[in-house]
Design a protein around this motif. Structure first.
Motif, PDB file in Angstrom:
ATOM      1  N   ILE A 276       0.802  -1.223   0.000  1.00 33.03           N
ATOM      2  CA  ILE A 276       0.000   0.000   0.000  1.00 33.03           C
ATOM      3  C   ILE A 276       0.838   1.277   0.000  1.00 33.03           C
ATOM      4  O   ILE A 276       0.300   2.358  -0.173  1.00 33.03           O
ATOM      5  CB  ILE A 276      -1.010   0.023   1.171  1.00 33.03           C
ATOM      6  CG1 ILE A 276      -0.297   0.040   2.523  1.00 33.03           C
ATOM      7  CG2 ILE A 276      -1.982  -1.114   1.069  1.00 33.03           C
ATOM      8  CD1 ILE A 276      -1.237   0.294   3.687  1.00 33.03           C
ATOM      9  N   ASN A 277       2.119   1.183   0.141  1.00 31.78           N
ATOM     10  CA  ASN A 277       2.985   2.365   0.157  1.00 31.78           C
ATOM     11  C   ASN A 277       3.665   2.607  -1.189  1.00 31.78           C
ATOM     12  O   ASN A 277       4.734   3.212  -1.243  1.00 31.78           O
ATOM     13  CB  ASN A 277       4.045   2.226   1.254  1.00 31.78           C
ATOM     14  CG  ASN A 277       3.411   2.156   2.624  1.00 31.78           C
ATOM     15  OD1 ASN A 277       2.512   2.921   2.930  1.00 31.78           O
ATOM     16  ND2 ASN A 277       3.847   1.220   3.440  1.00 31.78           N
ATOM     17  N   THR A 278       3.050   2.155  -2.285  1.00 31.77           N
ATOM     18  CA  THR A 278       3.652   2.334  -3.602  1.00 31.77           C
ATOM     19  C   THR A 278       2.795   3.258  -4.465  1.00 31.77           C
ATOM     20  O   THR A 278       1.611   3.462  -4.208  1.00 31.77           O
ATOM     21  CB  THR A 278       3.787   0.980  -4.335  1.00 31.77           C
ATOM     22  OG1 THR A 278       2.475   0.456  -4.556  1.00 31.77           O
ATOM     23  CG2 THR A 278       4.615  -0.008  -3.539  1.00 31.77           C
ATOM     24  N   ASP A 279       3.419   3.823  -5.506  1.00 28.59           N
ATOM     25  CA  ASP A 279       2.692   4.669  -6.456  1.00 28.59           C
ATOM     26  C   ASP A 279       1.649   3.865  -7.222  1.00 28.59           C
ATOM     27  O   ASP A 279       0.595   4.388  -7.569  1.00 28.59           O
ATOM     28  CB  ASP A 279       3.662   5.330  -7.443  1.00 28.59           C
ATOM     29  CG  ASP A 279       4.528   6.386  -6.778  1.00 28.59           C
ATOM     30  OD1 ASP A 279       4.130   6.896  -5.708  1.00 28.59           O
ATOM     31  OD2 ASP A 279       5.593   6.705  -7.336  1.00 28.59           O
ATOM     32  N   PHE A 280       1.955   2.603  -7.515  1.00 33.04           N
ATOM     33  CA  PHE A 280       0.996   1.761  -8.225  1.00 33.04           C
ATOM     34  C   PHE A 280      -0.290   1.598  -7.416  1.00 33.04           C
ATOM     35  O   PHE A 280      -1.381   1.645  -7.961  1.00 33.04           O
ATOM     36  CB  PHE A 280       1.581   0.377  -8.539  1.00 33.04           C
ATOM     37  CG  PHE A 280       2.555   0.403  -9.666  1.00 33.04           C
ATOM     38  CD1 PHE A 280       2.160   0.726 -10.956  1.00 33.04           C
ATOM     39  CD2 PHE A 280       3.890   0.100  -9.438  1.00 33.04           C
ATOM     40  CE1 PHE A 280       3.059   0.752 -11.996  1.00 33.04           C
ATOM     41  CE2 PHE A 280       4.803   0.124 -10.478  1.00 33.04           C
ATOM     42  CZ  PHE A 280       4.391   0.446 -11.759  1.00 33.04           C
ATOM     43  N   TYR A 281      -0.163   1.428  -6.121  1.00 29.70           N
ATOM     44  CA  TYR A 281      -1.341   1.290  -5.263  1.00 29.70           C
ATOM     45  C   TYR A 281      -2.183   2.562  -5.319  1.00 29.70           C
ATOM     46  O   TYR A 281      -3.404   2.504  -5.432  1.00 29.70           O
ATOM     47  CB  TYR A 281      -0.928   0.975  -3.823  1.00 29.70           C
ATOM     48  CG  TYR A 281      -2.093   0.632  -2.942  1.00 29.70           C
ATOM     49  CD1 TYR A 281      -2.628  -0.646  -2.953  1.00 29.70           C
ATOM     50  CD2 TYR A 281      -2.666   1.585  -2.114  1.00 29.70           C
ATOM     51  CE1 TYR A 281      -3.706  -0.977  -2.147  1.00 29.70           C
ATOM     52  CE2 TYR A 281      -3.748   1.266  -1.308  1.00 29.70           C
ATOM     53  CZ  TYR A 281      -4.259  -0.012  -1.330  1.00 29.70           C
ATOM     54  OH  TYR A 281      -5.335  -0.326  -0.541  1.00 29.70           O
ATOM     55  N   GLU A 282      -1.523   3.711  -5.260  1.00 23.53           N
ATOM     56  CA  GLU A 282      -2.237   4.988  -5.345  1.00 23.53           C
ATOM     57  C   GLU A 282      -2.945   5.126  -6.689  1.00 23.53           C
ATOM     58  O   GLU A 282      -4.070   5.604  -6.754  1.00 23.53           O
ATOM     59  CB  GLU A 282      -1.281   6.164  -5.121  1.00 23.53           C
ATOM     60  CG  GLU A 282      -0.800   6.294  -3.692  1.00 23.53           C
ATOM     61  CD  GLU A 282      -1.954   6.488  -2.697  1.00 23.53           C
ATOM     62  OE1 GLU A 282      -2.858   7.300  -2.961  1.00 23.53           O
ATOM     63  OE2 GLU A 282      -1.951   5.811  -1.662  1.00 23.53           O
TER      64      GLU A 282
ATOM     65  N   CYS B 185     -16.673   6.109   2.986  1.00 22.76           N
ATOM     66  CA  CYS B 185     -15.726   5.075   2.622  1.00 22.76           C
ATOM     67  C   CYS B 185     -14.301   5.404   3.077  1.00 22.76           C
ATOM     68  O   CYS B 185     -13.360   4.798   2.649  1.00 22.76           O
ATOM     69  CB  CYS B 185     -15.758   4.816   1.108  1.00 22.76           C
ATOM     70  SG  CYS B 185     -15.224   6.208   0.129  1.00 22.76           S
ATOM     71  N   GLN B 186     -14.162   6.387   3.971  1.00 23.83           N
ATOM     72  CA  GLN B 186     -12.819   6.758   4.396  1.00 23.83           C
ATOM     73  C   GLN B 186     -12.110   5.664   5.185  1.00 23.83           C
ATOM     74  O   GLN B 186     -10.898   5.663   5.276  1.00 23.83           O
ATOM     75  CB  GLN B 186     -12.829   8.069   5.190  1.00 23.83           C
ATOM     76  CG  GLN B 186     -13.532   7.983   6.524  1.00 23.83           C
ATOM     77  CD  GLN B 186     -15.004   8.344   6.427  1.00 23.83           C
ATOM     78  OE1 GLN B 186     -15.569   8.373   5.344  1.00 23.83           O
ATOM     79  NE2 GLN B 186     -15.638   8.597   7.550  1.00 23.83           N
ATOM     80  N   ASN B 187     -12.840   4.695   5.690  1.00 24.02           N
ATOM     81  CA  ASN B 187     -12.219   3.617   6.450  1.00 24.02           C
ATOM     82  C   ASN B 187     -11.788   2.452   5.575  1.00 24.02           C
ATOM     83  O   ASN B 187     -11.186   1.519   6.044  1.00 24.02           O
ATOM     84  CB  ASN B 187     -13.182   3.117   7.533  1.00 24.02           C
ATOM     85  CG  ASN B 187     -13.430   4.172   8.581  1.00 24.02           C
ATOM     86  OD1 ASN B 187     -12.563   4.984   8.850  1.00 24.02           O
ATOM     87  ND2 ASN B 187     -14.624   4.183   9.135  1.00 24.02           N
ATOM     88  N   TYR B 188     -12.125   2.513   4.295  1.00 21.02           N
ATOM     89  CA  TYR B 188     -11.764   1.435   3.384  1.00 21.02           C
ATOM     90  C   TYR B 188     -10.486   1.777   2.657  1.00 21.02           C
ATOM     91  O   TYR B 188     -10.260   2.913   2.297  1.00 21.02           O
ATOM     92  CB  TYR B 188     -12.880   1.194   2.355  1.00 21.02           C
ATOM     93  CG  TYR B 188     -14.144   0.678   2.978  1.00 21.02           C
ATOM     94  CD1 TYR B 188     -14.262  -0.657   3.299  1.00 21.02           C
ATOM     95  CD2 TYR B 188     -15.191   1.533   3.270  1.00 21.02           C
ATOM     96  CE1 TYR B 188     -15.415  -1.142   3.881  1.00 21.02           C
ATOM     97  CE2 TYR B 188     -16.346   1.055   3.854  1.00 21.02           C
ATOM     98  CZ  TYR B 188     -16.451  -0.269   4.158  1.00 21.02           C
ATOM     99  OH  TYR B 188     -17.579  -0.748   4.731  1.00 21.02           O
ATOM    100  N   HIS B 189      -9.644   0.795   2.442  1.00 22.88           N
ATOM    101  CA  HIS B 189      -8.398   0.983   1.701  1.00 22.88           C
ATOM    102  C   HIS B 189      -8.662   0.634   0.253  1.00 22.88           C
ATOM    103  O   HIS B 189      -8.503  -0.492  -0.160  1.00 22.88           O
ATOM    104  CB  HIS B 189      -7.285   0.103   2.276  1.00 22.88           C
ATOM    105  CG  HIS B 189      -6.932   0.470   3.676  1.00 22.88           C
ATOM    106  ND1 HIS B 189      -6.167   1.558   3.969  1.00 22.88           N
ATOM    107  CD2 HIS B 189      -7.263  -0.080   4.860  1.00 22.88           C
ATOM    108  CE1 HIS B 189      -6.020   1.655   5.289  1.00 22.88           C
ATOM    109  NE2 HIS B 189      -6.686   0.669   5.848  1.00 22.88           N
ATOM    110  N   LEU B 190      -9.073   1.628  -0.539  1.00 24.55           N
ATOM    111  CA  LEU B 190      -9.351   1.404  -1.960  1.00 24.55           C
ATOM    112  C   LEU B 190      -8.075   1.401  -2.752  1.00 24.55           C
ATOM    113  O   LEU B 190      -7.174   2.109  -2.560  1.00 24.55           O
ATOM    114  CB  LEU B 190     -10.297   2.464  -2.514  1.00 24.55           C
ATOM    115  CG  LEU B 190     -11.673   2.455  -1.909  1.00 24.55           C
ATOM    116  CD1 LEU B 190     -12.487   3.623  -2.485  1.00 24.55           C
ATOM    117  CD2 LEU B 190     -12.390   1.176  -2.241  1.00 24.55           C
TER     118      LEU B 190
END
Length: 71
Positions: free
Chosen positions: A38-44, A66-71
């Motif tokens: 989750i700490n990568t540019d691809f994830y963003e 949806c702020q609690n979801y990791h989209l």
């Protein structure tokens, strides 16, 4: 009806997660997303693509949390 396309890579959607709006996430992108740190540019990038496509199907004026979801 329009042929569904992957909301991340844009390729025709034949497998994977298919949403009711004719879009979804293909099997290849789904596998990559599951394995991403989750700490990568691809994830963003994936997160932005998904958010843009999901927001387009939420009714105007409808409240969402949806702020609690990791989209």
């Amino acid at each position: 009806m329009k042929e569904p396309h992957c909301m991340i890579c844009g390729k025709p959607l034949k497998d994977g997660i298919i949403l009711s709006n004719g879009r979804g996430i293909c099997n290849n992108c789904e596998k990559r997303l599951i394995k991403l740190d989750i700490n990568t540019d691809f994830y963003e990038y994936y997160k932005v693509c998904i958010r843009k496509n999901i927001m387009s199907v939420i009714k105007k004026g409808e409240e969402y949390n949806c702020q609690n979801y990791h989209l």
